[in-house]
Design a protein around this motif. Structure first.
Motif, PDB file in Angstrom:
ATOM      1  N   PHE A   1       0.753  -1.221  -0.066  1.00 49.75           N
ATOM      2  CA  PHE A   1      -0.102   0.076  -0.113  1.00 49.75           C
ATOM      3  C   PHE A   1       0.692   1.333   0.129  1.00 49.75           C
ATOM      4  N   SER A   2       1.907   1.229   0.626  1.00 54.10           N
ATOM      5  CA  SER A   2       3.075   2.306   0.838  1.00 54.10           C
ATOM      6  C   SER A   2       3.379   2.326  -0.629  1.00 54.10           C
ATOM      7  N   PHE A   3       3.681   1.237  -1.208  1.00 50.74           N
ATOM      8  CA  PHE A   3       4.517   1.400  -2.736  1.00 50.74           C
ATOM      9  C   PHE A   3       3.395   2.176  -3.786  1.00 50.74           C
ATOM     10  N   LEU A   4       2.120   1.707  -3.650  1.00 48.02           N
ATOM     11  CA  LEU A   4       0.903   2.211  -4.527  1.00 48.02           C
ATOM     12  C   LEU A   4       0.704   3.594  -4.073  1.00 48.02           C
ATOM     13  N   ALA A   5       0.905   4.080  -2.903  1.00 48.00           N
ATOM     14  CA  ALA A   5       0.795   5.668  -2.468  1.00 48.00           C
ATOM     15  C   ALA A   5       1.791   6.251  -2.885  1.00 48.00           C
ATOM     16  N   HIS A   6       2.987   5.952  -3.226  1.00 49.53           N
ATOM     17  CA  HIS A   6       4.305   6.774  -3.649  1.00 49.53           C
ATOM     18  C   HIS A   6       4.525   6.608  -5.073  1.00 49.53           C
ATOM     19  N   ILE A   7       3.987   5.721  -5.729  1.00 49.12           N
ATOM     20  CA  ILE A   7       4.555   5.561  -7.109  1.00 49.12           C
ATOM     21  C   ILE A   7       3.877   6.865  -7.913  1.00 49.12           C
ATOM     22  N   ASN A   8       4.754   7.526  -8.894  1.00 51.72           N
ATOM     23  CA  ASN A   8       4.169   8.626  -9.731  1.00 51.72           C
ATOM     24  C   ASN A   8       5.063   8.783 -10.971  1.00 51.72           C
ATOM     25  N   LYS A   9       4.796   9.908 -11.634  1.00 49.97           N
ATOM     26  CA  LYS A   9       5.438  10.005 -12.945  1.00 49.97           C
ATOM     27  C   LYS A   9       6.698  10.092 -12.714  1.00 49.97           C
ATOM     28  N   ASP A  10       7.563  10.319 -11.894  1.00 48.41           N
ATOM     29  CA  ASP A  10       9.032  10.549 -11.768  1.00 48.41           C
ATOM     30  C   ASP A  10       9.741   9.611 -11.279  1.00 48.41           C
ATOM     31  N   ASN A  11       8.936   8.759 -10.472  1.00 47.08           N
ATOM     32  CA  ASN A  11      10.046   7.510 -10.015  1.00 47.08           C
ATOM     33  C   ASN A  11       9.615   6.196 -10.718  1.00 47.08           C
ATOM     34  N   GLN A  12       8.641   6.037 -11.582  1.00 44.15           N
ATOM     35  CA  GLN A  12       8.028   4.855 -12.094  1.00 44.15           C
ATOM     36  C   GLN A  12       8.824   4.291 -13.191  1.00 44.15           C
ATOM     37  N   ASN A  13       9.069   3.070 -13.321  1.00 44.40           N
ATOM     38  CA  ASN A  13       9.523   2.711 -14.725  1.00 44.40           C
ATOM     39  C   ASN A  13       8.625   1.502 -15.194  1.00 44.40           C
ATOM     40  N   LYS A  14       8.836   1.142 -16.162  1.00 46.40           N
ATOM     41  CA  LYS A  14       8.009  -0.129 -16.867  1.00 46.40           C
ATOM     42  C   LYS A  14       7.643  -1.328 -15.986  1.00 46.40           C
ATOM     43  N   ARG A  15       8.760  -1.977 -15.257  1.00 49.74           N
ATOM     44  CA  ARG A  15       8.500  -2.928 -14.278  1.00 49.74           C
ATOM     45  C   ARG A  15       8.003  -2.433 -12.996  1.00 49.74           C
ATOM     46  N   LEU A  16       8.057  -1.412 -12.308  1.00 55.83           N
ATOM     47  CA  LEU A  16       7.305  -1.035 -11.278  1.00 55.83           C
ATOM     48  C   LEU A  16       5.854  -0.618 -11.689  1.00 55.83           C
ATOM     49  N   LEU A  17       5.674  -0.058 -12.861  1.00 52.42           N
ATOM     50  CA  LEU A  17       4.145   0.164 -13.559  1.00 52.42           C
ATOM     51  C   LEU A  17       3.540  -1.080 -13.406  1.00 52.42           C
ATOM     52  N   GLU A  18       4.019  -2.337 -13.890  1.00 53.92           N
ATOM     53  CA  GLU A  18       3.307  -3.325 -14.037  1.00 53.92           C
ATOM     54  C   GLU A  18       3.098  -3.959 -12.877  1.00 53.92           C
ATOM     55  N   GLU A  19       3.996  -3.833 -11.964  1.00 53.02           N
ATOM     56  CA  GLU A  19       3.731  -4.265 -10.639  1.00 53.02           C
ATOM     57  C   GLU A  19       2.505  -3.582 -10.054  1.00 53.02           C
ATOM     58  N   ALA A  20       2.425  -2.299 -10.086  1.00 46.97           N
ATOM     59  CA  ALA A  20       1.469  -1.646  -9.523  1.00 46.97           C
ATOM     60  C   ALA A  20      -0.032  -1.990 -10.301  1.00 46.97           C
ATOM     61  N   THR A  21      -0.022  -2.035 -11.552  1.00 46.36           N
ATOM     62  CA  THR A  21      -1.264  -2.397 -12.232  1.00 46.36           C
ATOM     63  C   THR A  21      -1.651  -3.885 -11.851  1.00 46.36           C
ATOM     64  N   ALA A  22      -0.766  -4.982 -11.522  1.00 43.21           N
ATOM     65  CA  ALA A  22      -1.360  -6.186 -10.996  1.00 43.21           C
ATOM     66  C   ALA A  22      -1.820  -5.890  -9.784  1.00 43.21           C
ATOM     67  N   LEU A  23      -1.017  -5.356  -8.813  1.00 43.81           N
ATOM     68  CA  LEU A  23      -1.558  -5.101  -7.484  1.00 43.81           C
ATOM     69  C   LEU A  23      -3.122  -4.598  -7.586  1.00 43.81           C
ATOM     70  N   LEU A  24      -3.121  -3.676  -8.262  1.00 43.64           N
ATOM     71  CA  LEU A  24      -4.489  -2.882  -8.255  1.00 43.64           C
ATOM     72  C   LEU A  24      -5.763  -4.075  -8.653  1.00 43.64           C
ATOM     73  N   GLU A  25      -5.293  -4.667  -9.519  1.00 43.20           N
ATOM     74  CA  GLU A  25      -6.481  -5.721 -10.049  1.00 43.20           C
ATOM     75  C   GLU A  25      -6.360  -6.808  -8.934  1.00 43.20           C
ATOM     76  N   THR A  26      -5.359  -7.234  -8.349  1.00 44.44           N
ATOM     77  CA  THR A  26      -5.551  -8.421  -7.334  1.00 44.44           C
ATOM     78  C   THR A  26      -6.266  -7.778  -6.008  1.00 44.44           C
ATOM     79  N   LEU A  27      -6.113  -6.647  -5.661  1.00 45.99           N
ATOM     80  CA  LEU A  27      -6.407  -6.052  -4.294  1.00 45.99           C
ATOM     81  C   LEU A  27      -7.760  -5.231  -4.740  1.00 45.99           C
ATOM     82  N   GLU A  28      -8.043  -5.201  -5.947  1.00 45.34           N
ATOM     83  CA  GLU A  28      -9.392  -4.742  -6.079  1.00 45.34           C
ATOM     84  C   GLU A  28      -9.374  -3.041  -5.714  1.00 45.34           C
ATOM     85  N   ILE A  29      -8.437  -2.371  -6.155  1.00 49.59           N
ATOM     86  CA  ILE A  29      -8.310  -1.038  -5.654  1.00 49.59           C
ATOM     87  C   ILE A  29      -8.717  -0.352  -6.869  1.00 49.59           C
TER      88      ILE A  29
END
Length: 411
Positions: free
Chosen positions: A59-87
Motif C-alpha cells: 500500500f505504501s508502494f502504491l501510494a508513492h508511485i508517480n510519474k517521476d519515479n516509476q519505470n515499466k517494471r514498477l508500473l506493471e507491478e502496480a497494475t497487477a496489485l490494483l487488479e489483485t487487491l481490487e483497488i
C-alpha cells in the motif's frame, strides 16, 4: 428538479432502493470503491519503491508511485496489485481518470409525465454502464409554454449545463427551436419531419425521433397495387400517420377514426364492412389496445385483408399477449429499434428502462451516447445510427408477429 452526482460511494447513498438486484443479473449500480491515498510528505525514489515492494509494503508502494519515479517494471507491478487487491484509485492514476460528464434532462411533466421516470432511468443506466463520472440533473418546465421552457433553459444554463436531453411533444419542439441558447439540445421524442418550420433549424438542436412517414413508405411497398384502407385514432400522432398513409397510397378506399371509448357500437359496424375490407391492405395507425380490438373483430367477422400493416406504435410485446395468433395473420410491423449489447439492455431493465421495445427510451439512450462520445472520445459505442442534417437516421426492418415474438419478414 432532481440531481444525481456520481463519484464513488455518494451515488449509492442517493439511490439505496436500487441496490437490490432481481433475478440472475447483478445490480448495475456501483459498489463502494477502495482508494489509496498518500498522506506522507517525504518523497520516494525508484530504489525506495523497490524496497517497499520487497518488504511487502504494497500500500505504501502504491501510494508513492508517480510519474517521476516509476519505470515499466514498477508500473506493471502496480497494475497487477490494483487488479489483485481490487483497488480503483491511486494518486498516480488520478490524472488519468475519465473526464467528468455533465448532462441535463428537461421535460414538461404535464405534457409527457409518463415518460419522466423511464427516461431518467434510461440515462442513468447508460452512464452507469459506461462507468462514467457524471453530474446529471433533471429540470421540469411544467408546461411547454414559451415562458416555462425559457425559464427552464435559463436555470439549466445558470447551473453550467451545456448538453440537454429534452423530452418534448411536437409543440414543445417548435417552441424550443425559437429560443436561442448557448447549449446543445437533443430531442428524442420528435422527428424533424413532424414539425413545420419557416426557417432553418439551429445547428445546436438534434432530433432523435423515429420517422413514421418512412416506416409507412416501407410498408406501402408491400403489394402496393392492392387497394388500401386504414384505422387511426384522433391523437396528433394518429392523425399525422393517417395523413402519411393517404399521401403515400393513392389507391386509398376507406378510413375510420377509432377509439374504443368513442366507438361503443364498433362491433356492429364491422359486420357491414365485409365487402369494403375483404382482400385490401389495412393500415393500423392505432395504439396496441385499439389495434387488438380491430384485429379481433376482423377475425370474428371472417374479414381477411390482403395484409395488415402498422408502424412502431404496435411494436410492443403486449400485442402478442392480448391478441390471438390467427388475428395477426398477414400482419407486418415496421421497427427502427435495433439490437443492443445484451448486458447493457439487462442492466437497463433492472432500472425499469426498456431498451428493446420502448423507442423513446432507445432514442434517449442514443442521445446520451451522442453527448457522451463528444466528451469521452474513446468510450464504447453501443449505437450504430448516424446523424444527418440534425436528424438521427434510423434503419427500418419489417417484422411479422408470430406466436411469441416479432420475426424478420423475408419477402
Amino acid at each position: 428538479m432532481l440531481r444525481f452526482f456520481l463519484s464513488g460511494l455518494l451515488f449509492v447513498l442517493l439511490l439505496p432502493q436500487c441496490l437490490s438486484a432481481s433475478g440472475k443479473y447483478p445490480s448495475p449500480l456501483p459498489t463502494p470503491n477502495a482508494e489509496v491515498l498518500n498522506l506522507e510528505i517525504e518523497g520516494c525514489n525508484t530504489g525506495c519503491l523497490r524496497d517497499l515492494l520487497e518488504n511487502g509494503q504494497v500500500f505504501s508502494f502504491l501510494a508513492h508511485i508517480n510519474k517521476d519515479n516509476q519505470n515499466k517494471r514498477l508500473l506493471e507491478e502496480a497494475t497487477a496489485l490494483l487488479e489483485t487487491l481490487e483497488i480503483s484509485e491511486i494518486p498516480y492514476f488520478f490524472n488519468l481518470q475519465k473526464p467528468f460528464f455533465n448532462l441535463a434532462l428537461l421535460f414538461p411533466r404535464k405534457s409527457i409525465g409518463r415518460y419522466s421516470s423511464s427516461t431518467t432511468n434510461t440515462i442513468l443506466s447508460y452512464l452507469l454502464n459506461q462507468k462514467a463520472r457524471f453530474n446529471f440533473e433533471i429540470f421540469d418546465s411544467k408546461t411547454e409554454s414559451p415562458e416555462d421552457i425559457q425559464n427552464a433553459l435559463n436555470e439549466i444554463q445558470s447551473k453550467g449545463y451545456r448538453q440537454v436531453i429534452a423530452i418534448l411533444t411536437q409543440e414543445g419542439a417548435k417552441e424550443i427551436i425559437q429560443i436561442a441558447q448557448d447549449m446543445s439540445i437533443f430531442i428524442p421524442s420528435v422527428n424533424q419531419s413532424q414539425i413545420a418550420l419557416d426557417g432553418k433549424i439551429p445547428e445546436n438542436i438534434i432530433f432523435g425521433g423515429i420517422s413514421y412517414e418512412r416506416q409507412i413508405q416501407q410498408l406501402s411497398k408491400l403489394d402496393s397495387e392492392t387497394k388500401a384502407a386504414s384505422f387511426y385514432d384522433g391523437s396528433a400522432v394518429g392523425l399525422q400517420m393517417q395523413s402519411y398513409t393517404e399521401a403515400i397510397n393513392p389507391n386509398f378506399g376507406y378510413s375510420k377514426s377509432f377509439n374504443v371509448k368513442q366507438n361503443p357500437n364498433f362491433a356492429k359496424e364491422m359486420k357491414g364492412l365485409y365487402g369494403t375490407l375483404q382482400g385490401v391492405r389495412i393500415f393500423l395507425n392505432t395504439p396496441v389496445a385499439n389495434s387488438s380490438i380491430i384485429l379481433s373483430q376482423l377475425t370474428y367477422n371472417n374479414i381477411r385483408p390482403k395484409g395488415i400493416y402498422s408502424t412502431q406504435i404496435n411494436y410492443n410485446p403486449s400485442l402478442l399477449s392480448i391478441t390471438q395468433e390467427r388475428d395477426r395473420r398477414n400482419m407486418y410491423v415496421a421497427n427502427s429499434i435495433m439490437p443492443l449489447d445484451s448486458l447493457f439492455v439487462e442492466n437497463a431493465s433492472l432500472l425499469n428502462a426498456d431498451l428493446e421495445y420502448n423507442w423513446i427510451n432507445y432514442a434517449t439512450a442514443l442521445g446520451t451516447e451522442y453527448f457522451y462520445l463528444k466528451n469521452v472520445r474513446n468510450a464504447k459505442r453501443y449505437f450504430k445510427e448516424r446523424i444527418q442534417n440534425q436528424q438521427v437516421q434510423y434503419k427500418i426492418e419489417i417484422l411479422t408477429p408470430t406466436q411469441n415474438r416479432f420475426a424478420p419478414f423475408e419477402s
